[in-house]
Structure formats: C-alpha cells, structure tokens
Scaffold this active site. Structure first.
Site, PDB file in Angstrom:
ATOM      1  N   GLU A 148      31.778  35.364  38.968  1.00 46.66           N
ATOM      2  CA  GLU A 148      32.998  35.356  38.159  1.00 46.66           C
ATOM      3  C   GLU A 148      32.960  34.164  37.198  1.00 46.66           C
ATOM      4  O   GLU A 148      32.471  34.287  36.085  1.00 46.66           O
ATOM      5  CB  GLU A 148      34.243  35.385  39.068  1.00 46.66           C
ATOM      6  CG  GLU A 148      34.319  36.726  39.798  1.00 46.66           C
ATOM      7  CD  GLU A 148      35.595  36.959  40.593  1.00 46.66           C
ATOM      8  OE1 GLU A 148      36.263  35.980  40.982  1.00 46.66           O
ATOM      9  OE2 GLU A 148      35.927  38.150  40.822  1.00 46.66           O
TER      10      GLU A 148
HETATM   11  C1  HEC Z   1      35.222  38.034  36.506  1.00 42.56           C
HETATM   12  C2  HEC Z   1      36.570  38.590  36.696  1.00 42.56           C
HETATM   13  C3  HEC Z   1      37.668  37.724  37.249  1.00 42.56           C
HETATM   14  C4  HEC Z   1      38.060  36.472  36.856  1.00 42.56           C
HETATM   15  C5  HEC Z   1      37.408  35.577  35.821  1.00 42.56           C
HETATM   16  C6  HEC Z   1      39.230  36.154  37.623  1.00 42.56           C
HETATM   17  N1  HEC Z   1      39.559  37.192  38.446  1.00 42.56           N
HETATM   18 FE1  HEC Z   1      41.190  37.331  39.622  1.00 42.56          FE
HETATM   19  N2  HEC Z   1      40.386  38.927  40.530  1.00 42.56           N
HETATM   20  C7  HEC Z   1      39.235  39.583  40.154  1.00 42.56           C
HETATM   21  C8  HEC Z   1      38.843  40.506  41.175  1.00 42.56           C
HETATM   22  C9  HEC Z   1      37.626  41.421  41.133  1.00 42.56           C
HETATM   23  C10 HEC Z   1      39.794  40.393  42.204  1.00 42.56           C
HETATM   24  C11 HEC Z   1      39.785  41.129  43.555  1.00 42.56           C
HETATM   25  C12 HEC Z   1      38.845  40.404  44.507  1.00 42.56           C
HETATM   26  C13 HEC Z   1      39.018  40.804  45.959  1.00 42.56           C
HETATM   27  O1  HEC Z   1      40.072  41.314  46.329  1.00 42.56           O
HETATM   28  O2  HEC Z   1      38.091  40.579  46.742  1.00 42.56           O
HETATM   29  C14 HEC Z   1      40.773  39.418  41.754  1.00 42.56           C
HETATM   30  C15 HEC Z   1      41.931  39.075  42.453  1.00 42.56           C
HETATM   31  C16 HEC Z   1      42.900  38.211  41.972  1.00 42.56           C
HETATM   32  C17 HEC Z   1      44.215  38.006  42.557  1.00 42.56           C
HETATM   33  C18 HEC Z   1      44.771  38.718  43.793  1.00 42.56           C
HETATM   34  C19 HEC Z   1      45.796  39.766  43.435  1.00 42.56           C
HETATM   35  C20 HEC Z   1      46.197  40.598  44.632  1.00 42.56           C
HETATM   36  O3  HEC Z   1      47.172  41.334  44.517  1.00 42.56           O
HETATM   37  O4  HEC Z   1      45.541  40.557  45.677  1.00 42.56           O
HETATM   38  C21 HEC Z   1      44.849  37.056  41.806  1.00 42.56           C
HETATM   39  C22 HEC Z   1      46.239  36.504  42.021  1.00 42.56           C
HETATM   40  C23 HEC Z   1      43.912  36.647  40.776  1.00 42.56           C
HETATM   41  N3  HEC Z   1      42.758  37.380  40.887  1.00 42.56           N
HETATM   42  C24 HEC Z   1      44.125  35.618  39.864  1.00 42.56           C
HETATM   43  C25 HEC Z   1      43.092  35.050  39.115  1.00 42.56           C
HETATM   44  C26 HEC Z   1      43.153  33.737  38.497  1.00 42.56           C
HETATM   45  C27 HEC Z   1      44.328  32.791  38.548  1.00 42.56           C
HETATM   46  C28 HEC Z   1      41.946  33.537  37.858  1.00 42.56           C
HETATM   47  C29 HEC Z   1      41.468  32.316  37.106  1.00 42.56           C
HETATM   48  C30 HEC Z   1      41.388  31.091  37.889  1.00 42.56           C
HETATM   49  C31 HEC Z   1      41.162  34.746  38.088  1.00 42.56           C
HETATM   50  N4  HEC Z   1      41.878  35.609  38.868  1.00 42.56           N
HETATM   51  C32 HEC Z   1      39.906  34.946  37.539  1.00 42.56           C
HETATM   52  C33 HEC Z   1      38.550  39.361  38.976  1.00 42.56           C
HETATM   53  C34 HEC Z   1      38.614  38.160  38.269  1.00 42.56           C
END
Ligand code: HEC
Ligand code: HEC
Length: 302
Positions: free
Chosen positions: A116
C-alpha cells in the site's frame, strides 16, 4: 451468539425500527481535523511520495477506489477489496476481519503495508519533521510529530466522514416523502427477506461478524476473522459491511467478485438467506439501497 441474535432480532423489531438515523454531527477538534485532512490527501506518507489515503479512498466517489483490488506504491496490487471510509467511525471494528479496534489503530497499517504505502514510521516522522507540517504538529500536540499524533489527527478527520443526510435518514427522522414508494417497498422486502438480521443498526451493518456464504459455501482463500482469532469456527467469517452509500461502492464483497449491486443483492439472497427472490424484488431492494446514499461529508468543503 450469532444465531441467538438472528432469532431475537425479529422480536425486537416489533418495537422499534431496526435501522436508526445517523447523528447529524460528531464532536471533533477542528484544528486536528484540518491537519488530518491534509495528511489524508498527501502522498508524503508513502515511501516514494506517490500514494495517499485518498488514492484508495476517493471521498467524492463512495469512499473507496472502484477496483476489485487496490493499487499501492510501485503499481503493486493488494489482495482484498477496499471498503469505504465513509461512516467507518460507526463500525464496531475496522477491516474486513476486524483486526483493528478503532480508526486510530487502523491508520497505522496502510502506511506500513508494503503493497500500500510501503513506509515505516521512523521515515514518516523524519519526512514530516522536514516539512511544513512540523509547525502545525508542534502547535496542536505538546510532543509534536509522533506515530501517536499522526494517527490521532487522521482518525479525527475520519470522524467527520459521515453521511447523515441520505434520503432514508430523512425518512427515518420523519419526512415520509423523502423516499419513493418503490424504496418503501424495498425496505419492507429488506426486512421480510431477512437481510435486516445482519444489516441493521445505524450503519446498516458494521456491528457483527458473519459467514460469507452462510447457507451455500463459497470457495475462498481468505480466512477472514480466523486470521485474528485462530478459532476454526471463524474461517470465512467477515465483518458484515455497512450498506450506507453501497450504490457507489462497486465492486462488492471482500474479494470484489461481484461488479454490480443487483447481482450483489441476488447473491446475498441466495447465499446468505437461502430464499428465492424475483427480479422485481431485487429491483425494489436495490432502489431502497440507493436511498442510503448521502451527500459528501461537509468537512470536504471546509
Ligand atoms: C493502496 C490502497 C490503500 C491505501 C493507500 C489506503 N487504504 Fe485504507 N483500505 C484499503 C484496503 C484494501 C482496505 C481493506 C483491508 C482489509 O480489510 O484487510 C482498507 C481499509 C481501510 C479502513 C477500514 C474500513 C472498514 O470499514 O473496515 C479504513 C478506515 C481505511 N482503510 C482508512 C485508510 C487511511 C486513513 C489511509 C491512509 C493512512 C488508507 N486507508 C490508505 C486500501 C487502502
Ligand atoms: C447472515 C448475515 C447476512 C444476511 C442475512 C445478509 N447479509 Fe449481506 N453481507 C453479509 C456479509 C458477512 C457480507 C460481507 C461478505 C464478504 O464480502 O465477505 C455482506 C455483504 C453484502 C453486500 C456487499 C457490500 C459491500 O460493500 O461489498 C450487500 C450489497 C449485501 N450484503 C446486501 C444484502 C441483502 C440485500 C441481503 C438480503 C437479501 C443481505 N445482504 C443479507 C451478511 C449478511
């Protein structure tokens, strides 16, 4: 426990609506929100300065990235579908398998996840200390830039990412004309068909775990909640996702395997509740789900 809940819920529903409107506001610290917002949109947090939180969570388009799997730094592909960050504050845990207990502890992972943002906190802190962020952190936190404070500011911003003004919320607050006749019928079907057993509460989900493929098992490499608990019974168990803004978050399911909402509803009827469903009923439920789309969060214009 899960099954007990399935039995008790319909009885509770006799007394109150199983879905409640979202609070119109959550108390936050505006200065921290502004800092968290800047960080959320800034690729500075990633190792090579190319990926921000917003790269995978497009806040104007459903809060996800419209891809089966996300793309991180150096064009690397993830292995699980990105959920929306909109209204995530109302989920009882974060991630599909619930491995983070709240928003603040969630933030850490994407920053250090090699596919990521691929960074480490020593480097993030060093980069931020050499940037214009130093002054803001020093003003807001007595100990300046730290992992604790970076995650705190971003989580504070995420608390503002709520969509309490969907037509269905307005309907629940008493405006009986806020949704169409078809959406009303869709809501009734959503309850009758048993969707409500898992998708209920203020987030229409996000408050329990359940098996993906409860009645018809689905071949899947992702073990879900088992990864956290190591309990055999937790294989293929995932957090029941919130259905808020779901019309804008295709593709669906943790494996991104279903590309449109009609198919996702049909899939759920077959695999989760095991009840036959007609084309017309699917259309009505989809229409109801569209009434769960809210306006973009106010904090985006501030
Ligand atoms: C490269 C893509 C990517 C980036 C960059 C990214 N995310 Fe995500 N995010 C995801 C993915 C894929 C998941 C699900 C992962 C899992 O459940 O294992 C996720 C899950 C989440 C969730 C959980 C939501 C839920 O309902 O469970 C949150 C909140 C979130 N991200 C916030 C952020 C924040 C804040 C950042 C920056 C610091 C960020 N993400 C950066 C792809 C990304
Ligand atoms: C027994 C619990 C249960 C029931 C009943 C249930 N669901 Fe679900 N639903 C889930 C779980 C768990 C997921 C997440 C599955 C996954 O991706 O691992 C889900 C996912 C979804 C999604 C995809 C959301 C997304 O963001 O990917 C939609 C849409 C949905 N359900 C609609 C419905 C509808 C409509 C019904 C009734 C016909 C229904 N569900 C009944 C547990 C349930």
């Amino acid at each position: 426990m899960r099954y007990l809940l399935l039995m008790i819920l319909p009885i509770l529903n006799l007394f109150s609506e199983p879905i409640t409107p979202l609070p119109l506001d959550i108390k936050t610290n505006p200065a921290k929100v502004a800092l968290g917002k800047a960080l959320f949109f800034d690729p500075i947090l990633s190792l090579d300065g190319t990926v921000s939180c917003a790269s995978c969570h497009n806040l104007l388009e459903g809060g996800d990235d419209a891809k089966v799997f996300s793309t991180g730094i150096k064009n690397q592909k993830g292995t699980i579908n990105a959920p929306t960050v909109l209204n995530a504050v109302f989920n009882f845990s974060q991630f599909w398998d619930g491995r983070a207990r709240d928003l603040k502890s969630q933030v850490e992972e994407p920053i250090v996840n090699p596919v990521e943002m691929g960074n480490n906190f020593e480097n993030v802190i060093k980069t931020l200390k050499d940037s214009h962020y130093r002054e803001t952190f020093d003003k807001l936190y007595h100990d300046g830039i730290s992992k604790e404070n970076i995650t705190d500011a971003i989580a504070e911003f995420e608390k503002t990412l709520i969509t309490p003004d969907s037509p269905f919320d307005n309907y629940l607050r008493g405006d009986k004309e806020a949704i169409t006749q078809m959406q009303k019928e869709g809501y009734e079907l959503f309850k009758e068909k048993g969707c409500i057993a898992c998708h209920h509460g203020r987030n229409v989900g996000g408050n329990m775990y359940n098996k993906f493929g409860l009645l018809i098992s689905i071949k899947d490499d992702n073990l879900g909640r088992f990864n956290v608990t190591k309990d055999e019974n937790d294989k293929q168990i995932f957090k029941v996702p919130s259905l808020r803004n779901v019309a804008k978050t295709a593709p669906y399911f943790h494996n991104g395997s279903v590309s449109d909402l009609r198919k996702a509803v049909y899939f759920m009827a077959k695999h989760q509740v095991g009840r036959p469903i007609s084309e017309e009923e699917v259309d009505k439920i989809v229409s109801f789900l569209e009434a769960l789309t809210g306006k973009p969060p106010k904090s985006l214009n501030e």
